[in-house]
Scaffold this active site. Structure first.
Site, PDB file in Angstrom:
ATOM      1  N   CYS A 312       7.025  -8.882   8.122  1.00 11.37           N
ATOM      2  CA  CYS A 312       7.577  -8.472   6.834  1.00 11.37           C
ATOM      3  C   CYS A 312       7.363  -9.657   5.893  1.00 11.37           C
ATOM      4  CB  CYS A 312       9.037  -8.076   6.953  1.00 11.37           C
ATOM      5  SG  CYS A 312      10.127  -9.352   7.611  1.00 11.37           S
ATOM      6  N   SER A 313       8.111  -9.771   4.831  1.00  9.51           N
ATOM      7  CA  SER A 313       7.851 -10.820   3.837  1.00  9.51           C
ATOM      8  C   SER A 313       7.824 -12.208   4.451  1.00  9.51           C
ATOM      9  CB  SER A 313       8.908 -10.748   2.728  1.00  9.51           C
ATOM     10  OG  SER A 313       8.865  -9.489   2.102  1.00  9.51           O
ATOM     11  N   TRP A 316      11.644 -12.909   9.276  1.00 13.40           N
ATOM     12  CA  TRP A 316      12.905 -13.279   9.933  1.00 13.40           C
ATOM     13  C   TRP A 316      13.970 -12.198   9.823  1.00 13.40           C
ATOM     14  CZ3 TRP A 316      12.426 -18.082   6.448  1.00 13.40           C
ATOM     15  CH2 TRP A 316      12.652 -17.768   5.112  1.00 13.40           C
ATOM     16  N   LYS A 354      17.932 -15.907   9.484  1.00 16.41           N
ATOM     17  CA  LYS A 354      18.801 -16.767   8.672  1.00 16.41           C
ATOM     18  C   LYS A 354      20.271 -16.350   8.808  1.00 16.41           C
ATOM     19  CE  LYS A 354      17.203 -17.636   4.548  1.00 16.41           C
ATOM     20  NZ  LYS A 354      16.636 -17.395   3.205  1.00 16.41           N
TER      21      LYS A 354
END
Length: 540
Positions: A312-313, A316, A354
């Site tokens: 994905c971007s 995470w 995160k």
């Protein structure tokens, strides 16, 4: 592939103040004290309040604040209500009412929690009682804003197993047969110089040299090979590859969806519009999309004909959801208690989900746009799978709920910080206790009695809305009017039979020991061979 504490109302009586006991989660509870305390937990303040219970109305009680929890005991003779809330669970503290408020119980504090509940306390207007309680709670619920340590660094609990020893990356990769002639282990990131949010040990294609990795990393988001940092690359440069979009929404959509779930489950559940209200949250729709994506990944890998790249971007959030769920479907080892702990350590904790940003441990900024229930969503998907395959998982529902409770509690160091390098700098494994220490020192509490160990069985859950359901025992557990889904009679009887079996085995061992002692004593030596046979009768 691209992709767009145990805290509960407690009804038991606390009348006998001479009793000392240990609760199920390891808290030493001396009933001569007003509040249970962990080693390292200290009393900060206490105050008489009115708890505005959303289910039973105002209840007079005394609230105790420690450096770890908010604890309320009812002072009313006809109520044995207890609230036990880790301060890490608190998301926001607001003052309600003002100096001119005249309504009954209209002046006090409104507390929003991360675990699907709110708490309201009414206080007396005189004597700065609200100001004092607000400041104390704010200081200890949000320690990072007041230069205080998170409680995990003060926790002095001791367990008979060390949860930090559960995950050893070299041993885990060796279990998977790595390295081999296709994959190699590299220590290029040993000091986190290549990528500060990736683990120190990486497994990469055998033919990819460390120099190749350095060059590739410069084109990637925060050097997180192979995440591109938004958007996607054309498949023109990648021969024999297919590109799939999974339409999984971003962290902001997930956050808003969970807020809508909370609106319909706490404090009241609207029975008459329940299905339409649930549908309007889109929560189960998101669960379906995540599961569908993971099934596609697992299916491609299981065929043995494809490797799958998931990103994905930044790699995470949705990436961690997809890879860990696909591994859970493919590898039965991850369906055991310790196997699942290793999966979480590897795919989530080690590879830089995160947690600090998504959960906000000790942080007062409740409106932070980085907050999002990504890990909760993953655990929900695991629960959905366990419902569809009730014998495939060694762990039970309580195991998953305990993980989520301590995701927020700040009692353990397991989920603190955003990445492995930050945990190393803070010496988390040396200065805090692992959640897995609590769980693995009392595994029986978290075991599924129907578990049947299977090797090489791939699980493909049905990811259709007809087969998905809201996790009532988690999302609506605070409402005493909602009958929780208790263990069914078959499960209860099975547990009883297991206990009976253990009792018989223990008695058999005791008789054998006693008989061995008699045989070794010459004064009690039997006169005939028949007397030497132990007379043990058992149903097993």
């Amino acid at each position: 592939m691209a992709s767009a504490p145990t805290s509960k109302y407690n009804s038991h009586s606390l009348e006998n103040e001479s009793i000392k006991r240990t609760s199920r989660d390891g808290v030493n509870w001396d009933l001569s004290e007003a509040v249970p305390r962990l080693p390292g937990e200290t009393h900060v303040a206490d105050k008489e309040v009115i708890y505005i219970c959303p289910f039973n109305g105002p209840i007079k009680g005394r609230v105790y604040i420690t450096n770890y929890r908010l604890y309320l005991r009812s002072l009313e003779t006809d109520s044995a209500l207890i609230l036990d809330v880790p301060l890490g669970v608190i998301s926001r503290i607001e003052k309600m009412g003002g100096a001119t408020s005249r309504g009954e119980n209209s002046y006090g504090l409104d507390i929003t929690c991360k675990d699907m509940r709110n708490l309201r306390f009414a206080l007396k207007q005189e004597g700065h009682s609200r100001r004092d309680m607000f400041e104390i709670l704010t200081r200890h619920a949000f320690p990072l804003a007041h230069s205080l340590p998170i409680f995990a660094f003060l926790n002095e609990e001791k367990f008979n197993v060390d949860g930090w020893m559960v995950y050893n990356p070299v041993e885990e990769y060796r279990r998977q047969g790595l390295p081999n002639h296709h994959w190699r282990i590299t220590f290029i990131n040993k000091c986190y110089e290549l990528c500060d949010t990736y683990p120190s040990l990486l497994v990469v294609p055998y033919r990819a040299s460390d120099e190749d990795l350095r060059r590739v990393a410069t084109f990637r988001s925060r050097n997180r090979i192979p995440a591109t940092g938004g958007g996607y690359e054309s498949d023109d440069a990648y021969h024999n590859a297919e590109l799939f979009f999974l339409d999984i929404h971003n962290i902001h959509v997930m956050r808003e969806s969970l807020k809508k779930v909370k609106d319909i489950v706490y404090p009241n559940v609207e029975e008459s519009h329940w299905l339409s209200s649930l549908e309007s949250t889109h929560w189960l729709e998101h669960i379906k999309l995540v599961l569908t994506g993971a099934i596609q990944v697992a299916d491609k890998v299981s065929s043995g004909k494809s490797s799958v790249l998931v990103h994905c971007s930044d790699g995470w959030d949705r990436t961690a959801q997809l890879t860990s769920l696909a591994m859970l479907m493919l590898d039965s080892f991850y369906r055991s208690i310790e196997g699942f702990e290793i999966l979480v350590q590897k795919e989530w904790i080690s590879f830089g989900h995160k947690f600090a940003s998504r959960i906000g441990h000790g942080d007062k900024n409740h409106a932070d746009a980085d907050r999002s229930p990504i890990f909760l969503q993953f655990i929900d998907c695991v629960w959905q799978m366990s419902k569809q395959f009730p014998t495939a998982f060694e762990f039970n529902e309580q195991f998953l709920i305990t993980i989520l409770d301590h995701l927020y509690s700040c009692r353990f160091g397991t989920f603190l910080y955003n990445c492995e390098s930050a945990r190393e700098r803070q010496k988390v494994t040396e200065r805090t206790v692992s959640l897995w220490s609590l769980i693995n020192s009392n595994k029986d509490r978290f075991k599924n009695p129907f578990y049947t160990k299977e090797i090489n069985r791939v699980l493909y859950p049905v990811a259709s809305m007809r087969h998905l359901e809201l996790w009532v025992n988690y999302y609506i557990r605070w409402n005493p009017r909602i009958k929780q889904q208790q263990p069914n009679p078959v499960e209860q009887r099975y547990l009883e039979l297991l206990a009976l079996r253990d009792e018989y085995i223990k008695r058999l061992e005791e008789l054998q020991l006693a008989n061995s002692a008699k045989l070794s004593d010459p004064s009690t030596s039997p006169s005939s061979p028949s007397q030497m046979m132990p007379h043990v009768q058992t149903h097993f």
